[in-house]
Design an enzyme around this catalytic site. Structure first.
Site, PDB file in Angstrom:
ATOM      1  N   GLU A   1       0.983  -1.378  -0.091  1.00 19.68           N
ATOM      2  CA  GLU A   1       0.065   0.095   0.086  1.00 19.68           C
ATOM      3  C   GLU A   1       0.845   1.192   0.163  1.00 19.68           C
ATOM      4  O   GLU A   1       1.782   1.234   0.653  1.00 19.68           O
ATOM      5  CB  GLU A   1      -0.814  -0.082   1.196  1.00 19.68           C
ATOM      6  CG  GLU A   1      -1.731   1.307   1.512  1.00 19.68           C
ATOM      7  CD  GLU A   1      -2.549   1.224   2.624  1.00 19.68           C
ATOM      8  OE1 GLU A   1      -3.474   2.097   2.905  1.00 19.68           O
ATOM      9  OE2 GLU A   1      -2.094   0.505   3.746  1.00 19.68           O
TER      10      GLU A   1
ATOM     11  N   LYS B   1      -9.407   2.305  -3.420  1.00 22.11           N
ATOM     12  CA  LYS B   1      -9.968   1.953  -1.995  1.00 22.11           C
ATOM     13  C   LYS B   1     -11.371   2.643  -1.716  1.00 22.11           C
ATOM     14  O   LYS B   1     -11.356   3.804  -1.939  1.00 22.11           O
ATOM     15  CB  LYS B   1      -9.020   2.462  -0.797  1.00 22.11           C
ATOM     16  CG  LYS B   1      -9.116   1.846   0.173  1.00 22.11           C
ATOM     17  CD  LYS B   1      -8.069   2.046   1.328  1.00 22.11           C
ATOM     18  CE  LYS B   1      -8.466   1.615   2.667  1.00 22.11           C
ATOM     19  NZ  LYS B   1      -7.557   1.838   3.788  1.00 22.11           N
TER      20      LYS B   1
ATOM     21  N   CYS C   1      -5.355  -2.482   2.761  1.00 18.16           N
ATOM     22  CA  CYS C   1      -5.175  -2.205   4.112  1.00 18.16           C
ATOM     23  C   CYS C   1      -6.690  -2.808   4.833  1.00 18.16           C
ATOM     24  O   CYS C   1      -6.579  -4.177   4.511  1.00 18.16           O
ATOM     25  CB  CYS C   1      -5.297  -0.797   4.432  1.00 18.16           C
ATOM     26  SG  CYS C   1      -4.853  -0.580   6.309  1.00 18.16           S
TER      27      CYS C   1
END
Length: 499
Positions: A260, A318, A371
């Site tokens: 990430e 995301k 994440c």
């Protein structure tokens, strides 16, 4: 009841909550959650008072969360720059908020004598609410305490993590009844029921819900080990670029995956020389480089994974952002704290679409998540069954040398079991891993080391029952049970009043 007993029971409840942490990664003593929950339920039965049961549940939750997620303090103080006193207070208040849900379960289960037997339904329902309320924080959901090797994970591909929570609390309730059962015949029935459930779970583990598709592909998972306190400093950008460039040159996989926000730059500012160098390597090895980065579109910023090939525009943005980390909820309340007490880079990101098409990479269709998105099983299945492989990119360096990364890895293992898909994880400092479709770790890199994890992964097709139905069968069952109890109880009250 002795007036001192409630305080003793509340203290024991706190200790039982703290003990429950040992059921989760990295300890994985799965049976402890059954023992601690059965102890809590026994205390609720003995207290037989809604207010005291609420406090008992609250303190159980404080023990669970204060010991289980104390690493939040590290991100706030050490990396976020928040003063120690405020970081401690913020962490405690957050744990108190999460513990409140368990306190409510205690209050409801003791509100009427008949409601005690509704504990599994109430507990499961409130864990589900905790998983979406104010964007949700389903960390340390009790179902995870059985991942990856308990017999109860056999139920995971069928009814999901909340279904396993229901079974864990159901078995714990039976155990609490065993503690006060003096009838041998009744005791034998209860123990037989527990044995039947455990055996059923073990048998379910032997079912292959999904089938292999295509040939295996090789993967190279990169762990840069860039310290969080220097990650976003301008002075270290060149060092970070050199680190990842050197690691990429060592890779041999068809899929090369970086963590990430691997590069602390906007996509548009990634140096041309860096791109050309790693793309030459990708062309030579006939591989795809998938990288975590920050993307700008007009005035919006996104946390993304992109395919760096020149001819590709494949990007995953995301969707489920971290509150207080990637966006500021209730700005009119918390903006002052962020301005004066915290240093969180990229704290005003935008959300990507909930429905995004898996990336077609070679013979694989990869469903990405970034994440802690992989904590939300109901969101992961949005890309299935079309996706053949699941990939997670993370940066748990925010939490230092704590148990956070191990807990996060356990959640990825749960997603593998739920979906019947292999999961690959590329992280900044750990845990970088390859997980098979049964949730078993195939390969891992040591934490806080720089390196490349080379391996092979297999794509899978078809869907588990959980992929097809999600959480709704279990949550609907909980609602129906509670509604039935309420209607029945209301009718009894009406009849008694009429008499």
């Amino acid at each position: 009841m002795n007036k001192h007993y409630p305080f003793l029971y509340i203290a024991i409840s706190f200790l039982l909550g703290a003990l429950s942490v040992l059921s989760f990664a990295p300890f994985n003593y799965h049976s402890i959650s059954l023992i601690s929950l059965s102890g809590l339920f026994y205390i609720w039965y003995k207290l037989n008072h809604a207010r005291w049961s609420f406090l008992s549940g609250l303190f159980f939750g404080l023990g669970l969360f204060c010991f289980g997620i104390s690493w939040i303090y590290i991100s706030l103080n050490f990396y976020g720059g928040m003063p120690a006193w405020l970081a401690y207070l913020s962490t405690f208040l957050f744990c108190l908020f999460l513990a409140f849900f368990i306190g409510i379960v205690g209050w409801l289960s003791s509100h009427r004598k008949s409601s005690f037997f509704l504990i599994p339904f109430i507990w499961t329902l409130f864990e589900w609410i905790r998983g979406w309320f104010l964007t949700g924080f389903p960390w340390l959901t009790m179902g995870y305490s059985q991942v990856p090797s308990s017999p109860l994970v056999g139920f995971l591909p069928v009814i999901g993590i909340y279904g396993v929570t229901f079974i864990v609390t159901f078995l714990a309730l039976i155990l609490s009844l065993v503690l006060r059962d003096k009838n041998k015949h009744s005791l034998l029935i209860k123990l037989s029921a527990i044995g039947f459930v455990l055996l059923s779970g073990q048998l379910l583990k032997n079912i292959e819900w999904t089938d292999r598709i295509g040939e295996p592909v090789t993967v190279s998972l990169i762990q840069g080990n860039i310290a969080q306190d220097i990650k976003w400093q301008k002075e270290t950008i060149s060092q970070t670029l050199n680190t990842y460039q050197a690691l990429i040159q060592k890779t041999k996989g068809q899929i090369i995956l970086l963590p990430e926000t691997a590069l602390p730059l906007l996509m548009e500012y990634i140096p041309t020389t860096f791109k050309e160098s790693i793309l030459r390597h990708a062309s030579k090895e006939q591989s795809h480089i998938l990288m975590g980065a920050i993307e700008r579109q007009d005035t919006k910023y996104f946390n993304v994974v992109l395919n760096l090939k020149k001819d590709s525009s494949q990007v995953y943005r995301k969707s489920h952002l971290v509150p207080f980390g990637e966006f500021i909820p209730l700005k009119f309340i918390f903006q002052y704290i962020y301005t004066h007490y915290l240093n969180m880079p990229m704290n005003d990101l935008s959300r990507g679409s909930i429905h995004q098409t898996p990336m077609a990479i070679g013979n694989q269709k990869i469903a990405f998540n970034i994440c802690y998105e992989d904590v939300f099983g109901e969101e992961i299945i949005q890309s299935l069954p079309s996706a053949t492989l699941i990939a997670n990119v993370s940066n748990d360096a925010w939490y230092g040398r704590s148990i956070a990364a191990y807990q996060h890895l356990q959640f990825s293992q749960a997603r593998a079991i739920e979906t019947g898909r292999m999961v690959i994880r590329a992280t900044n400092t750990g845990a970088t891993a390859i997980i098979d479709e049964h949730g078993i770790l195939i390969e891992t890199l040591p934490e806080f080391t720089e390196g490349v994890l080379e391996g092979s992964v297999q794509g899978f097709k078809n869907a588990t029952p959980y992929v097809l139905l999600g959480n709704w069968p279990v949550i609907s069952l909980c609602f129906i049970a509670l509604l039935g109890w309420f209607v029945r109880h209301s009718k009894l009250l009406w009849i008694l009043k009429k008499k």
